[in-house]
Design a protein around this motif. Sequence first.
Motif, PDB file in Angstrom:
ATOM      1  N   ALA A 102       0.887  -1.095  -0.214  1.00 55.09           N
ATOM      2  CA  ALA A 102       0.186  -0.193  -0.001  1.00 55.09           C
ATOM      3  C   ALA A 102       1.210   1.131  -0.079  1.00 55.09           C
ATOM      4  O   ALA A 102       0.570   2.368  -1.136  1.00 55.09           O
ATOM      5  CB  ALA A 102      -1.170  -0.187   1.461  1.00 55.09           C
ATOM      6  N   LEU A 128       1.142   4.063  -3.226  1.00 50.81           N
ATOM      7  CA  LEU A 128       1.106   5.286  -2.769  1.00 50.81           C
ATOM      8  C   LEU A 128       2.051   6.858  -3.144  1.00 50.81           C
ATOM      9  O   LEU A 128       1.729   7.418  -3.731  1.00 50.81           O
ATOM     10  CB  LEU A 128       0.102   5.764  -0.993  1.00 50.81           C
ATOM     11  N   ALA A 174      -5.580   2.621  -2.157  1.00 57.83           N
ATOM     12  CA  ALA A 174      -6.525   2.798  -1.300  1.00 57.83           C
ATOM     13  C   ALA A 174      -7.274   0.830  -1.469  1.00 57.83           C
ATOM     14  O   ALA A 174      -7.458   0.724  -0.210  1.00 57.83           O
ATOM     15  CB  ALA A 174      -8.215   4.057  -1.816  1.00 57.83           C
ATOM     16  N   LEU A 184      -3.637   5.533  -7.056  1.00 59.29           N
ATOM     17  CA  LEU A 184      -4.118   6.279  -5.612  1.00 59.29           C
ATOM     18  C   LEU A 184      -5.372   4.903  -5.329  1.00 59.29           C
ATOM     19  O   LEU A 184      -5.305   4.818  -4.465  1.00 59.29           O
ATOM     20  CB  LEU A 184      -5.023   7.835  -5.790  1.00 59.29           C
ATOM     21  N   GLY A 185      -6.416   4.488  -6.323  1.00 55.35           N
ATOM     22  CA  GLY A 185      -7.081   3.623  -6.786  1.00 55.35           C
ATOM     23  C   GLY A 185      -6.791   2.255  -5.495  1.00 55.35           C
ATOM     24  O   GLY A 185      -7.454   1.525  -4.545  1.00 55.35           O
ATOM     25  N   ALA A 232      -5.051  -0.973   1.434  1.00 56.84           N
ATOM     26  CA  ALA A 232      -4.561  -0.188   2.355  1.00 56.84           C
ATOM     27  C   ALA A 232      -6.329  -0.578   3.179  1.00 56.84           C
ATOM     28  O   ALA A 232      -6.552  -1.567   4.140  1.00 56.84           O
ATOM     29  CB  ALA A 232      -4.564   1.286   2.581  1.00 56.84           C
ATOM     30  N   ALA A 233      -7.714  -1.220   2.316  1.00 54.37           N
ATOM     31  CA  ALA A 233      -8.700  -1.591   2.827  1.00 54.37           C
ATOM     32  C   ALA A 233      -8.113  -2.835   3.081  1.00 54.37           C
ATOM     33  O   ALA A 233      -8.514  -3.475   4.276  1.00 54.37           O
ATOM     34  CB  ALA A 233      -9.666  -1.485   2.391  1.00 54.37           C
TER      35      ALA A 233
END
Length: 462
Positions: free
Chosen positions: A203, A207, A232, A228-229, A235-236
């Motif tokens: 992640a 980023l 994210a 960026l997607g 990271a989720a």
Amino acid sequence: MRQRIALVVSIAGAMLVALDGTVLSVAQPALRGDLGAGVAEVQWTSTAYLLAVAAFLVIAGRLGDRYGHARLLFVGVLGFAAASAGIAAAPGVGWVIALRAVQGLFGALLQPATLALLRLAYPAERLAGPVAARTAAIGAAAAAGPLLGGLLVAQAGWRSVFVLNVPVALVIAVLVLAVRAPAPDRPAPGGPQPLGAALLAAALAVLVHALAGVPGHGWLSAPTLLGLGGAAGIAALFVRRERRAAEPLVPPAVARSVPVTASMVLLLCVSAGMFGALFTATFLLQERRGLDPLATGLLVLPLTACMVAGAPAAGTLLRRWGPRRTALGGTALVSAGVAGLCLWSGPAVAAAFAVLGAGFAAVMVTATGTVVGDAPPGYAGVVGGLKQTAMNVGPAFGIAVAAGAGASSAALLALAALAGVGLLPASLLPRGARPAAAGHVVGEDPGQRGQRGPAAHRPADR
């Protein structure tokens, strides 16, 4: 004596990394000509290092909490020296890029450990002075880097820049052995799961890579949006994994600490504003006002001078005023300094840089001291890794904002507002200094690594 050696090791390790970054920026043109590399390849000599550092900082801090920070620092400086020697002998730019990534990995091992050693060596109420000395040393190293790099490249070529790292790192390794921190007990089984570490590393790497590409692609380009997607999404998955893990990579005690979390957000906002402003102001001064690099450097010099001189003053203010008031004042100065760069007269720009440097020194000393001093017992390494991560992601974000806004006066105002957002987390910091618990003193017994009870239940220094 142990405290002094720990402080010297912490400062020397931080200066090694700071020097390496600023010296390389001067050596890159010579590297490109010698190896016949393209502009994109030269950029990757910096990007590969940045990605590796950002991806592994938190993991390295966690390993230090479990296995001993002195051990991680020793391995980190030796690996850093070996990678530097390899780069100095690299036959092509591909080797340089690969070894820079290796150098970043070992740099990630040593950076959190240099902060954790201060936590182990000093009580919380005495951390302001050592942290201020470390901050001033980093500023001095960053300022000396271009001058030293220019002399080395002119006299001995770009490879000498990396040769310099080898003896310095070996001296630090010897000093680490002199610290003689107590050896940790065998860690309990079932540490942080590899999948969680891999998700966090991925992640952060995605980023930082996406943010680093914004100047070339723009915010709305497919590579940026996909990056960026992807960050994210990963990271989720990491957060979901952490909630289910028996021993998460970022322990709940750290995640729930308001001072630690507020300090991370503060560093992210302020470093984004400052480094984005440096990127924008340098461009405007040279492209719009027609200044040469030397004249630009002279205008920026007050920033470095005020960082070096302001760090000890910030340590004194921190002891008198407490973290909240010092951080609020420093953040306000950073925001005002960034906005002041819109005034295009030479004296006004120099004054704005001075205000920016003084404010940034105050924020750095306060946030670093709070992160290290308020870390839950046993987690100094992981919070040190989180702090360094914020200091890597923040500048990348700030430069991306500056590039996306077109490197203009409007960009400076946007960056001033971004730095001003840091006033919110600064207001959440403690009002005044708090007495240190016994667990804040030198020692690496199991309680300090979060394996059993608090270190206050046993003598802190065996």
